[in-house]
Design an enzyme around this catalytic site. Sequence first.
Site, PDB file in Angstrom:
ATOM      1  N   GLY A  89       3.693   2.993   4.434  1.00 35.48           N
ATOM      2  CA  GLY A  89       3.557   4.320   5.363  1.00 35.48           C
ATOM      3  C   GLY A  89       4.833   4.756   5.638  1.00 35.48           C
ATOM      4  O   GLY A  89       5.083   5.830   6.460  1.00 35.48           O
ATOM      5  N   ASN A 117       1.236  10.039   5.042  1.00 33.35           N
ATOM      6  CA  ASN A 117       0.544  10.304   6.293  1.00 33.35           C
ATOM      7  C   ASN A 117      -0.894   9.608   5.660  1.00 33.35           C
ATOM      8  O   ASN A 117      -1.392   9.677   4.808  1.00 33.35           O
ATOM      9  CB  ASN A 117      -0.021  11.732   6.545  1.00 33.35           C
ATOM     10  CG  ASN A 117      -0.307  11.703   7.956  1.00 33.35           C
ATOM     11  OD1 ASN A 117      -1.231  10.979   8.510  1.00 33.35           O
ATOM     12  ND2 ASN A 117       0.321  12.674   8.828  1.00 33.35           N
ATOM     13  N   HIS A 145       6.551  15.167  16.445  1.00 34.79           N
ATOM     14  CA  HIS A 145       6.169  13.901  16.481  1.00 34.79           C
ATOM     15  C   HIS A 145       7.008  13.322  17.527  1.00 34.79           C
ATOM     16  O   HIS A 145       7.815  13.788  18.539  1.00 34.79           O
ATOM     17  CB  HIS A 145       6.947  13.072  15.331  1.00 34.79           C
ATOM     18  CG  HIS A 145       6.198  13.332  14.056  1.00 34.79           C
ATOM     19  ND1 HIS A 145       6.066  14.268  13.265  1.00 34.79           N
ATOM     20  CD2 HIS A 145       5.126  12.359  13.344  1.00 34.79           C
ATOM     21  CE1 HIS A 145       5.250  14.073  12.200  1.00 34.79           C
ATOM     22  NE2 HIS A 145       4.889  13.033  12.220  1.00 34.79           N
ATOM     23  N   LYS A 149      11.054   8.995  16.256  1.00 36.04           N
ATOM     24  CA  LYS A 149      10.791   8.960  14.939  1.00 36.04           C
ATOM     25  C   LYS A 149      12.225   9.385  14.330  1.00 36.04           C
ATOM     26  O   LYS A 149      12.837  10.249  14.846  1.00 36.04           O
ATOM     27  CB  LYS A 149      10.017  10.078  14.278  1.00 36.04           C
ATOM     28  CG  LYS A 149       9.724  10.356  13.051  1.00 36.04           C
ATOM     29  CD  LYS A 149       8.582  11.250  12.711  1.00 36.04           C
ATOM     30  CE  LYS A 149       8.390  11.580  11.182  1.00 36.04           C
ATOM     31  NZ  LYS A 149       8.303  10.197  10.485  1.00 36.04           N
TER      32      LYS A 149
END
Length: 255
Positions: A89, A117, A145, A149
């Site tokens: 991921g 995602n 986000h 991030k």
Amino acid sequence: MGIKIIIAGFKGKMGQAAYKMVTEDPELELVGLLDPFTDEKEVAGVPVFNAKEELAGLEAHVWVDFTTPKVAYDNTRFALEQGFCPVVGTTGFTPEQLEELITLSREKQLGGLIAPNFALGAVLLMQFAAQAAKYFPNVEIIELHHDQKKDAPSGTAIKTAELISQVRPSKQQGAADEEESIAGARGAYFDGMRIHSVRLPGLVAHQEVIFGSQGEGLTLRHDSYDRASFMTGVNLAIKEVVKRSELVYGLEHLL
């Protein structure tokens, strides 16, 4: 016998969500945890490792990776070389790196997934956006986000833009002679469309795809309010990759 799982990056927020999901599923067995910064030697009887090389030879089927873009490529390559099916991921892979990993997976006859995602709603959003772009070629993407991030734009936004670019001709959007009074005001450029990144505390993962046409507009939006939203997709991926013999990019290929 359950599917034996290693989780890399288990101390992070996504790693913790994956740990909870795996330990609560009777079909899965957690056999190893990897994090370079922890002093823990085991968690609930599961051994903890600080370096991926320490996992060589461990009996496992799937390597779940929620680490950082800096190490994800090396981790995924290591997993394939060890015979683990990677479920990744972490974003930030280059097209060349993806192609190398896909080629290696074919050589090893191992399934795997790299997904920007894992939320099923986000995967559907990308598919819907590609359908809409056939009729609404003028489009901009806004991804939002949490402020920790590291990469921008998000892998989901890039994947969305890639899918859109496959179904519409490249085109210049906005005024031909437009000028930015502040550099970057129009966002990142991708094949004629613009991608905008928002980073704020309190957010998790959100995306809007906005289409415009004569006299009308269409907005598609997906919101992940909690990281639990990604775990349905991670669980599905774990159980699917062990049946496959090739790594794919995008959860839609396993649905």
